[in-house]
Design a protein around this motif. Structure first.
Motif, PDB file in Angstrom:
ATOM      1  N   LEU A  74       0.837  -1.198   0.000  1.00  0.00           N
ATOM      2  CA  LEU A  74       0.000   0.000   0.000  1.00  0.00           C
ATOM      3  C   LEU A  74       0.871   1.247   0.000  1.00  0.00           C
ATOM      4  N   TYR A  75       0.472   2.232  -0.790  1.00  0.00           N
ATOM      5  CA  TYR A  75       1.179   3.508  -0.870  1.00  0.00           C
ATOM      6  C   TYR A  75       0.201   4.636  -0.559  1.00  0.00           C
ATOM      7  N   THR A  76       0.706   5.644   0.132  1.00  0.00           N
ATOM      8  CA  THR A  76      -0.122   6.802   0.458  1.00  0.00           C
ATOM      9  C   THR A  76       0.785   8.021   0.564  1.00  0.00           C
ATOM     10  N   PRO A  77       0.306   9.213   0.215  1.00  0.00           N
ATOM     11  CA  PRO A  77       1.147  10.409   0.317  1.00  0.00           C
ATOM     12  C   PRO A  77       1.604  10.654   1.753  1.00  0.00           C
ATOM     13  N   PRO A  78       2.803  11.198   1.939  1.00  0.00           N
ATOM     14  CA  PRO A  78       3.299  11.497   3.285  1.00  0.00           C
ATOM     15  C   PRO A  78       2.621  12.747   3.842  1.00  0.00           C
ATOM     16  N   LEU A  79       2.756  12.945   5.139  1.00  0.00           N
ATOM     17  CA  LEU A  79       2.243  14.164   5.754  1.00  0.00           C
ATOM     18  C   LEU A  79       3.014  15.366   5.221  1.00  0.00           C
ATOM     19  N   GLY A  80       2.361  16.499   5.253  1.00  0.00           N
ATOM     20  CA  GLY A  80       2.987  17.714   4.756  1.00  0.00           C
ATOM     21  C   GLY A  80       2.009  18.515   3.924  1.00  0.00           C
ATOM     22  N   ASN A  81       1.491  17.901   2.853  1.00  0.00           N
ATOM     23  CA  ASN A  81       0.510  18.556   1.994  1.00  0.00           C
ATOM     24  C   ASN A  81      -0.872  17.941   2.118  1.00  0.00           C
ATOM     25  N   ILE A  82      -1.081  17.112   3.130  1.00  0.00           N
ATOM     26  CA  ILE A  82      -2.372  16.450   3.309  1.00  0.00           C
ATOM     27  C   ILE A  82      -2.842  16.621   4.747  1.00  0.00           C
ATOM     28  N   LEU A  83      -4.141  16.439   4.950  1.00  0.00           N
ATOM     29  CA  LEU A  83      -4.663  16.369   6.308  1.00  0.00           C
ATOM     30  C   LEU A  83      -4.252  15.035   6.919  1.00  0.00           C
ATOM     31  N   PRO A  84      -3.649  15.035   8.103  1.00  0.00           N
ATOM     32  CA  PRO A  84      -3.302  13.759   8.748  1.00  0.00           C
ATOM     33  C   PRO A  84      -4.559  13.075   9.289  1.00  0.00           C
ATOM     34  N   GLY A  85      -5.254  12.390   8.394  1.00  0.00           N
ATOM     35  CA  GLY A  85      -6.555  11.831   8.728  1.00  0.00           C
ATOM     36  C   GLY A  85      -6.504  10.779   9.816  1.00  0.00           C
ATOM     37  N   ILE A  86      -7.504  10.786  10.678  1.00  0.00           N
ATOM     38  CA  ILE A  86      -7.597   9.804  11.753  1.00  0.00           C
ATOM     39  C   ILE A  86      -7.960   8.434  11.183  1.00  0.00           C
ATOM     40  N   THR A  87      -8.855   8.403  10.202  1.00  0.00           N
ATOM     41  CA  THR A  87      -9.161   7.126   9.545  1.00  0.00           C
ATOM     42  C   THR A  87      -7.955   6.633   8.762  1.00  0.00           C
ATOM     43  N   ARG A  88      -7.209   7.536   8.129  1.00  0.00           N
ATOM     44  CA  ARG A  88      -5.976   7.171   7.425  1.00  0.00           C
ATOM     45  C   ARG A  88      -5.013   6.457   8.362  1.00  0.00           C
ATOM     46  N   ALA A  89      -4.778   7.027   9.534  1.00  0.00           N
ATOM     47  CA  ALA A  89      -3.868   6.412  10.504  1.00  0.00           C
ATOM     48  C   ALA A  89      -4.394   5.064  10.977  1.00  0.00           C
ATOM     49  N   THR A  90      -5.704   4.967  11.153  1.00  0.00           N
ATOM     50  CA  THR A  90      -6.319   3.707  11.581  1.00  0.00           C
ATOM     51  C   THR A  90      -6.120   2.614  10.538  1.00  0.00           C
ATOM     52  N   ILE A  91      -6.339   2.946   9.274  1.00  0.00           N
ATOM     53  CA  ILE A  91      -6.199   1.965   8.202  1.00  0.00           C
ATOM     54  C   ILE A  91      -4.731   1.544   8.053  1.00  0.00           C
ATOM     55  N   MET A  92      -3.809   2.452   8.216  1.00  0.00           N
ATOM     56  CA  MET A  92      -2.393   2.090   8.166  1.00  0.00           C
ATOM     57  C   MET A  92      -2.044   1.114   9.296  1.00  0.00           C
ATOM     58  N   GLU A  93      -2.594   1.370  10.461  1.00  0.00           N
ATOM     59  CA  GLU A  93      -2.377   0.479  11.610  1.00  0.00           C
ATOM     60  C   GLU A  93      -2.960  -0.909  11.329  1.00  0.00           C
ATOM     61  N   TYR A  94      -4.181  -0.961  10.804  1.00  0.00           N
ATOM     62  CA  TYR A  94      -4.818  -2.242  10.500  1.00  0.00           C
ATOM     63  C   TYR A  94      -4.055  -3.001   9.422  1.00  0.00           C
ATOM     64  N   ALA A  95      -3.598  -2.286   8.393  1.00  0.00           N
ATOM     65  CA  ALA A  95      -2.866  -2.942   7.301  1.00  0.00           C
ATOM     66  C   ALA A  95      -1.600  -3.608   7.823  1.00  0.00           C
ATOM     67  N   ARG A  96      -0.863  -2.914   8.671  1.00  0.00           N
ATOM     68  CA  ARG A  96       0.366  -3.488   9.222  1.00  0.00           C
ATOM     69  C   ARG A  96       0.044  -4.657  10.139  1.00  0.00           C
ATOM     70  N   GLU A  97      -1.071  -4.563  10.855  1.00  0.00           N
ATOM     71  CA  GLU A  97      -1.501  -5.665  11.710  1.00  0.00           C
ATOM     72  C   GLU A  97      -1.800  -6.911  10.880  1.00  0.00           C
ATOM     73  N   MET A  98      -2.306  -6.713   9.673  1.00  0.00           N
ATOM     74  CA  MET A  98      -2.620  -7.828   8.793  1.00  0.00           C
ATOM     75  C   MET A  98      -1.403  -8.318   8.006  1.00  0.00           C
ATOM     76  N   GLY A  99      -0.256  -7.646   8.208  1.00  0.00           N
ATOM     77  CA  GLY A  99       0.973  -8.101   7.573  1.00  0.00           C
ATOM     78  C   GLY A  99       1.320  -7.426   6.270  1.00  0.00           C
ATOM     79  N   TYR A 100       0.595  -6.366   5.913  1.00  0.00           N
ATOM     80  CA  TYR A 100       0.886  -5.658   4.669  1.00  0.00           C
ATOM     81  C   TYR A 100       1.877  -4.523   4.916  1.00  0.00           C
ATOM     82  N   ARG A 101       2.707  -4.269   3.938  1.00  0.00           N
ATOM     83  CA  ARG A 101       3.644  -3.154   4.003  1.00  0.00           C
ATOM     84  C   ARG A 101       2.937  -1.876   3.556  1.00  0.00           C
TER      85      ARG A 101
END
Length: 296
Positions: free
Chosen positions: A201-228
């Protein structure tokens, strides 16, 4: 859609009927867009309504308010208690909650000496619907981070989002995807963006985007499931050969993307990493983020 004659809102410490509430026509937020807000969801659970990530949302509201020189007297805990009472008073469980900090009367280009807090709630389905979307790269750009604090959820930011979304829909698309000032992909009008390629999974870095709470949650879940998950800058050209893509956000939740600028992604939504994360997200929010997720 949002309220009826009996709907109650919280306004500056009082419970007021939405149909009878008033705001000053000379308030600075109305004229200049200086204000802060949040979008929060409550879900029905076996134990009653559960406000998802309430603390994180209200901490961001407090931060956003500081960015516009407003110090809120309420803590995130107090805000959360108010929201549960708001749901109870309006007999809501599955609901969208909208806290708004808006300024008092002031026509000068300096912050008003007064501010107001309004919190409303209503039933609202997934903002972008449940079907995968056809998305257009917008001619509108994400605001310059040197002009606006990107980590804050500021009222005026969203004028640009309305224009981008309106442009896309006028051309027959479901939604827009905005670039930043350097031509890198940033986010949707009201949601963060992810794409999948070769099971990464790829996503833009912080800086020019809103640091979304759902974004952070999905990143956490993806890593929990073993995805990079890789945060990096990428251009529209990088999206021409991707496996899948999706938006994330409180109103959007997790919504698949079918095509970008007319080019379809390779995978069906149900076969993508994003769809597995959507299933996980839905089970977690309904079961108060329990840890015994089973993919179905």
């Amino acid at each position: 859609m949002y309220y009826d004659d009996e709907t109650l809102i919280y306004l500056d410490g009082n419970w007021v009927k939405a149909a009878e509430a008033k705001a000053d026509l000379f308030c600075q937020t109305l004229h200049y867009g200086l204000g802060a807000f949040e979008g929060i969801r409550s879900y029905a659970t076996p134990e009653g309504p559960h406000i998802f990530k309430a603390h994180e949302h209200f901490e961001r509201l407090i931060l956003s308010s500081k960015k516009i020189h407003v110090n809120l007297a309420l803590s995130s805990h107090e805000f959360t208690e108010i929201c549960y009472e708001l749901l109870s008073r309006n007999n809501l469980t599955n609901a969208y909650i909208r806290p708004l900090v808006y300024m008092g009367a002031n026509m000068a280009l300096t912050p008003s000496n007064t501010h107001h807090i309004m919190i409303a709630a209503w039933e609202w389905g997934k903002y972008l619907g449940s079907q995968p979307l056809d998305v257009e790269i917008s001619s509108y750009q994400r605001p310059n981070p040197k002009a606006f604090p990107m980590e804050a959820k500021i009222v005026g930011h969203y004028s640009n989002s309305i224009l981008a979304s309106t442009e896309a829909k006028a051309k027959g698309y479901d939604e827009a995807l905005l670039l930043d000032g350097q031509g890198f992909v940033a986010e949707g009008p009201g949601a963060n963006f992810f794409y999948e390629k070769n099971e990464v999974l790829y996503t833009p870095p912080l800086g020019n985007i809103l640091p979304g709470i759902t974004r952070a949650t999905i990143m956490e879940y993806a890593r929990e499931m073993g995805y990079r998950v890789v945060e990096k800058l990428f251009t529209p050209e990088d999206l021409t050969d991707i496996d899948s893509a999706f938006f994330t956000g409180t109103a959007t939740e997790v919504t698949g993307i079918r095509s970008i600028d007319g080019k379809a992604v390779k995978l069906d939504w149900e076969d993508s990493i994003g769809y597995s994360l959507f299933l996980m997200y839905r089970q977690r929010v309904i079961n108060k983020e329990i840890q015994d997720f089973t993919l179905v």
